[in-house]
Design an enzyme around this catalytic site. Structure first.
Site, PDB file in Angstrom:
ATOM      1  N   HIS A  84     -28.489  45.719  78.384  1.00 29.13           N
ATOM      2  CA  HIS A  84     -29.579  44.555  78.293  1.00 29.13           C
ATOM      3  C   HIS A  84     -30.590  44.939  79.713  1.00 29.13           C
ATOM      4  CE1 HIS A  84     -27.511  41.609  80.855  1.00 29.13           C
ATOM      5  NE2 HIS A  84     -28.757  41.570  81.566  1.00 29.13           N
ATOM      6  N   ASP A 220     -21.849  45.754  77.095  1.00 23.22           N
ATOM      7  CA  ASP A 220     -22.909  45.756  77.663  1.00 23.22           C
ATOM      8  C   ASP A 220     -23.313  46.822  78.941  1.00 23.22           C
ATOM      9  OD1 ASP A 220     -25.613  45.093  78.380  1.00 23.22           O
ATOM     10  OD2 ASP A 220     -25.204  42.880  78.503  1.00 23.22           O
ATOM     11  N   SER A 649     -27.218  41.358  87.092  1.00 26.16           N
ATOM     12  CA  SER A 649     -26.731  41.973  85.605  1.00 26.16           C
ATOM     13  C   SER A 649     -26.708  43.497  86.056  1.00 26.16           C
ATOM     14  CB  SER A 649     -27.731  41.767  84.718  1.00 26.16           C
ATOM     15  OG  SER A 649     -27.278  40.755  83.790  1.00 26.16           O
TER      16      SER A 649
END
Ligand code: ARG
Ligand code: ASP
Length: 714
Positions: A84, A220, A649
């Protein structure tokens, strides 16, 4: 009974040792944290994490783009971050003919790696406290403006004193609401190429349905490579650039993880607000979050329909949809968590204790006696201004794409008297136009605009709206009328707008007022800027000033305690343990998920849950190679009690020996309020198990050659 009581006490003690609130400053670990970290199982030293003179972990970590983290995993600048985080780049390279979003992308060799204009990564060279330098010359009785000017000029001087190498960037940022300042020196690399990304059915498995939720089965991750000039220094893109050789890269541990293991996350957390007063939390829960959520519910509803109906629109809006949906969902979880934690009442209690402490001493009374009163006065006034602010942001500034484009022309119009800035803005617009229209669908935008305008008119107090629009409201929220003005507007037509831009002049910009879309936007925004923004800014400043005093007081009151500075998108360390949690009475969530669980989720009728055929085959054959756990399962993700936030992230999740065991990508639903209030019982970060990433690269994508550059510990 006695024994049960004893176990309970032990368990409680055990628990408090497990999760540690806070995102800590790498340069201060030695003072505040390392002892505790080592007690929790960490086997290395503070210098192994952060050292200015020798290679340390920090030299393998980057700020990826403007809001994610990445880490280097090979001596040739190979970088891993989240899918992402690379989503925007993957999406930009995707077309119907090369749909890398859907199919994934793997460069077979270095010449196939894809260039990403505009993407940069930054390594922290060093950080230093500069509080004394920033506050030099401050006097008690200084006026606000004087103070600001002085601080700005001190900061300027500090930046200059660090300047030297042109590819270094210096930042000076406040911590603890300006009670402390740090300088940060970065080396910025601008040639960062896409190496690999799994298909969305792996990298985004579970999609927005599972987003912010544990248990999770999202693969991810994506891979990039940093390139440098021949001298291994940062260089702008050139085909002759060479893979960057970092001072340090992370070894990858394949031996696995167990509940209770020490873990740390090292990255760039963006922002937290752990010291808000109760009134701010109330405003967030009762007004701000609900309004923002409602605006996005409307937008997402339209996007969903439009994307389902047309594969082209699906690709065009994939990245935008994910962005809108992400905060939309988080705000809902945050509100829920704060209510469940009785955050307002807790903060009120803290304020009572604070008042008591202040009243114990006349000196304190003088210094801090008006803080809570100031909050009260300013938040009371802010309340309906906040509604106008939030809705202006959500429905006008970030609502329809076309208003976003018009905003850029509006800025251009403000710059007609400044040739340099005017030309710069003109160039920027010319650069964004192709990307804008690649991902723009007129019919979709025409649905979004009136739907959001309707909400704007409904929710904002009429006294904060431009009168001349109130009378025209029925037109503005009527989609047929809106379609008509789009049809006539230059802004919805890529050819017309390009030709307008190339011959742009002050006169032509003035004429744009005849364009109804343009005049609609400027009527709203001019009104906002003139009538709402000044009040909003004044109150924000007042509140910030009060918050700074409040913070200073808290620091004084809790002198003997270690207090975390809120995140500010600078490099931080957070640590905890691998552990599951109890989301509700009677349920315990295990700390890891496996491929089996992903296969069980497979559902051909739900787009977010379609498992790719090849992955199913690998599962059937149990072809997990060296990536399985001792139980013979293929791990996918794990959760742990590290205090993380947006920006973390892509951060490395590191074991006691300083080896990479995972890549951080999310938090659990029951813990999304951790930016405001951390709950050690339920706040968990979610990480991809590094073994799953390697399995996908090797077994699924057949890109096992990439493993040769890594240092695998088996
Ligand atoms: N919630 C995670 C974070 O805040 C992941 C977001 C990306 N995923 C998505 N489905 N939108 O960034
Ligand atoms: N998913 C977030 C990010 O993109 C991480 C988080 O908010 O926990 O940084």
């Amino acid at each position: 009974m006695k024994r049960i009581f004893f176990t309970l006490i032990c368990l409680m003690l055990f628990k408090t040792i497990f999760a540690v609130e806070g995102m800590w400053i790498p340069a201060l670990l030695k003072k505040f944290n390392i002892e505790e970290m080592q007690k929790m199982g960490f086997k290395l030293t503070a210098e192994d994490i952060y050292d200015v003179n020798h290679a340390s972990m920090k030299d393998a970590i980057v700020l990826f783009g403007s809001g994610c983290t990445g880490e280097v995993i090979s001596n040739d600048g190979l970088l891993i971050t989240n899918h992402h985080c690379g989503f925007g780049q993957i999406q930009k390279h995707s077309t119907l003919a090369h749909d890398y979003l859907t199919d994934g992308f793997w460069a077979k060799n270095r010449s196939e790696e894809l260039v990403n204009p505009g993407l940069s990564v930054q390594f922290l060279i060093k950080m230093e406290e500069v509080t004394r330098e920033v506050t030099k010359g401050i006097k008690e009785d200084m006026k606000e403006d004087e103070l600001k000017t002085l601080i700005a000029s001190n900061i300027d001087a500090i930046k200059k004193s660090y300047a030297g190498k042109s590819d270094y960037k210096v930042d000076v940022k406040p911590l603890l609401y300006g009670n402390q300042y740090f300088a940060y020196i970065y080396e910025v690399f601008r040639d960062v190429r896409l190496v690999g990304a799994p298909p969305a059915s792996i990298g985004k498995f579970g999609g927005d349905t599972d987003n912010w939720v544990w248990p999770r089965h999202t693969g991810d991750f994506s891979l990039f490579r940093i390139y440098a000039g021949k001298d291994n220094k940062s260089a702008s893109y050139s085909p002759n650039n060479q893979p960057y050789h970092p001072k340090k890269f992370f070894p990858i541990n394949l031996t696995g993880i167990r509940e209770g293991d020490f873990t740390m996350v090292f990255g760039f957390p963006g922002s937290t607000q752990e010291y808000l007063p109760s009134l701010a939390v109330r405003l967030l829960i009762e007004k701000s979050n609900p309004n923002k959520v409602d605006a996005r519910t409307i937008k997402l509803g339209i996007l969903e329909k439009q994307m389902a109906a047309d594969p082209k629109v699906r690709i065009q809006y994939a990245s935008k949809y994910a962005g809108v949906s992400n905060s939309w969902k988080k705000w809902q979880g945050e509100t829920k968590g704060l209510v469940r934690l009785h955050a307002i009442e807790k903060k009120e209690q803290q304020e009572l204790e604070f008042s008591k402490w202040v009243s114990q001493d006349t000196q304190r009374e003088k210094k801090y006696g008006t803080i809570l009163e100031n909050f009260k006065k300013n938040y009371a006034e802010l309340s309906d201004i906040q509604i106008a602010y939030d809705l202006y942001n959500e429905t006008i500034l970030r609502g329809s794409d076309v208003f976003g484009l018009i905003a850029r022309f509006d800025q251009l119009a403000q710059l007609v008297n400044d040739t340099i800035k005017f030309n710069r803005q003109k160039k920027t617009i010319a650069e964004v136009l192709p990307g804008f229209f690649k991902d723009y669908d007129g019919p979709t935008d025409q649905l979004i605009l009136p739907a959001l305008l309707k909400l704007y008119f409904e929710r904002v107090d009429p006294k904060h709206l431009p009168e001349k629009l109130i009378s025209r409201k029925s037109d503005l929220i009527n989609s047929t009328w809106v379609q008509k003005i789009y049809k006539k507007s230059v802004f919805a037509d890529s050819l017309k707008i390009r030709s307008l831009l190339s011959g742009i002049s002050a006169k032509k910009l003035k004429k744009l007022q005849k364009d109804e879309l343009y005049s609609l936007y400027t009527t709203i925004s001019d009104y906002y800027i003139k009538n709402i923004d000044p009040t909003f800014q004044r109150l924000s400043q007042e509140i910030l000033k009060t918050q700074k005093a409040y913070m200073a007081a808290i620091l004084e009151m809790k002198q003997d305690q270690r207090l975390m500075a809120d995140a500010n998108l600078t490099l931080r360390v957070t640590y905890g343990k691998i552990e599951g949690y109890e989301p509700m009475d009677g349920v315990y969530y295990q700390y890891y998920t496996t491929l089996k669980g992903m296969i069980n989720k497979h559902n051909p009728n739900i787009a977010d849950y379609v498992v790719p055929e090849k992955l199913k085959q690998l599962y059937q054959a149990r072809d997990y190679g060296i990536y399985k756990n001792p139980a013979g399962e293929l791990p996918i993700a794990f959760c742990a009690s590290n205090h993380t936030t947006g920006g973390n992230s892509g951060s490395p999740v590191i074991n006691a020996n300083g080896e990479l065991i995972g890549v951080n990508f999310d938090r659990c639903w029951e813990g999304t309020m951790s930016d405001v209030l951390f709950d050690p019982e339920r706040c968990r970060n979610i990480a991809l198990d590094i073994r799953y990433a390697l399995f996908i690269i090797d077994k699924y994508a057949g890109a096992g050659y990439l493993l040769k550059e890594m240092n695998l510990i088996r």
